[in-house]
Write an enzyme that holds these catalytic residues in place. Structure first.
Site, mmCIF file in Angstrom:
data_model
loop_
_atom_site.group_PDB
_atom_site.id
_atom_site.type_symbol
_atom_site.label_atom_id
_atom_site.label_comp_id
_atom_site.label_asym_id
_atom_site.label_seq_id
_atom_site.Cartn_x
_atom_site.Cartn_y
_atom_site.Cartn_z
ATOM 1 C CB SER A 1 4.522 76.013 5.216
ATOM 2 O OG SER A 1 5.062 76.315 6.494
ATOM 3 C CG HIS B 1 4.932 71.957 7.839
ATOM 4 N ND1 HIS B 1 6.298 71.887 7.900
ATOM 5 C CD2 HIS B 1 4.633 73.234 7.468
ATOM 6 C CE1 HIS B 1 6.815 73.053 7.571
ATOM 7 N NE2 HIS B 1 5.826 73.889 7.308
#
Length: 309
Positions: A66, A290
C-alpha cells in the site's frame, strides 16, 4: 474516501488501527489541500528526468504494497488494491514516457503475494515480461505486521502514556521480536529479487524504502497519535532497521536502493496539514498512516534521481 471491496478494507494499514482508535481516542485530523501538499514536495530537475527517459524505451512494472499503491489518493484506479493514478509508480511512468506500464501494487501485499495470489488478485510477479526494462519493488512492511504493531502500541499508549510500553511488550526476556521479523523477512525479499531477474533479465530493479512515519528526532505528538512518548523513537528505529535490511538486499543483488526516508524527514505524521506527507487518519488526501500525493511525489523523485546516476 470511496467505498472499497472487502480485501482492501481488511488489509489497509489504518483499518485495525482506526478501530482501536475509536475505542481509545477521538483522532482529530485536518484535511490538507492537495495543492499545498504537492507544493511541499521538492521536484527533481526536469532535465535530469528527461535524460533518464531518453536512454531507452522504458517498459516498466511496479510491484509492492500500500505504500506503493497509494490508497485513498484521488483518483483511485483500483479500489480492491487501493491503487491511485497519482502514486509514485504512475509518476515515474509518466516522467520516463514508458512505452508500457503495469502497476501491480496492492494494499496488504507481502512477499508471499509476489508469487501467490492475494485473494482474487493474481501474483504480482506475473506482470513481468522478458522485455521489461524497469521494476520497482516496495515490500516488507506487511511481513512485519505493521497493522498489529501500531494497534498494540496505540492501546498500550492509552494505558501507559509515558515510557515505552509497546517496546517493552516486544522485547520481553531480552528478545527483539520486531528485529527478528525483519531478519526473517530478508530471505523473502532476496527470493523476490532473484525471481524478478529470472523473469526479466534486462530489467533495472529499484528497491524502494519506506518514508518517515514518525518524527526522525524522536519527539512525540500524542494529540495526533496516542502512542507512549518512548514508543515514538522505538518505532522510528524499527522502521530504519527495516529500510537498512531492504538496502542490504538490494546491494547484495547489485540492485538499486531508493531512499524514501531521508527526503521525508520533517514531513511525518505529526506535522500539520500541508507539511505532512503521511496522513494520521483517513482524509481526502490519503488513507491514514499512508503517504499522500506529496509523499508519492517525493518518492518518485528519489527513484528518478537514481536513474540518472
Amino acid at each position: 474516501m470511496p467505498p472499497v471491496s472487502q480485501p482492501y478494507a481488511r488489509n489497509t494499514l489504518l483499518g485495525p488501527l482506526r478501530r482501536a482508535a475509536r475505542v481509545t481516542f477521538a483522532a482529530a485530523t485536518v484535511m490538507a489541500a492537495l495543492a499545498a501538499s504537492a507544493a511541499s514536495a521538492t521536484a527533481g530537475p526536469a532535465e535530469e528526468r528527461q535524460g533518464a527517459g531518453d536512454r531507452e524505451a522504458v517498459r516498466y512494472v511496479a510491484l509492492g504494497d500500500s505504500f506503493s499503491s497509494g490508497p485513498g489518493i484521488p483518483e483511485q484506479t483500483d479500489v480492491t488494491c487501493g491503487r491511485s493514478a497519482r502514486n509514485y509508480p504512475s509518476l515515474i511512468a509518466a516522467e520516463l514516457g514508458a512505452v508500457s506500464f503495469t502497476d501491480a501494487t496492492c494494499a496488504g501485499a507481502d512477499t508471499s503475494h509476489m508469487t501467490n495470489p492475494q485473494e482474487t488478485v493474481p501474483p504480482q510477479l506475473d506482470a513481468l515480461e522478458p522485455d521489461t526494462t524497469l521494476v520497482t519493488l516496495g515490500i516488507g512492511g506487511n511481513d512485519l505486521d505493521l497493522t498489529g504493531i501500531l494497534t498494540r502500541c496505540v492501546v498500550l499508549g492509552q494505558l501507559a502514556p509515558y515510557g515505552a510500553p509497546c517496546k517493552t511488550s516486544y522485547t520481553l526476556l531480552g528478545t527483539d521480536e520486531i528485529g527478528s521479523r525483519i531478519a526473517s523477512t530478508a530471505p523473502g525479499v532476496a527470493s523476490v529479487l532473484a525471481q524478478i531477474h529470472d523473469r526479466s533479465p534486462q530489467a533495472r530493479v529499484l528497491v524502494v524504502g519506506y518514508p518517515a512515519i514518525f518524527p526522525d528526532d524522536g519527539t512525540a505528538c500524542r494529540a495526533t497519535v496516542p502512542l507512549a512518548t518512548g514508543d515514538f523513537p522505538w518505532i522510528r528505529d524499527k522502521q530504519k532497521q527495516l529500510n537498512s535490511m531492504l538496502a542490504q538486499q538490494a546491494e547484495e543483488r547489485q540492485d538499486v536502493y531508493v531512499d524514501a526516508y531521508t527526503p521525508s524527514v520533517g514531513h511525518d505524521v505529526c506535522k500539520p496539514a500541508g507539511v505532512r506527507w503521511i496522513e494520521p487518519g483517513d482524509t481526502a488526501e490519503a488513507a491514514g498512516f499512508h503517504p499522500n500525493a506529496a509523499g508519492h511525489r517525493s518518492t518518485a523523485d528519489a527513484a528518478l534521481a537514481t536513474l540518472t546516476r
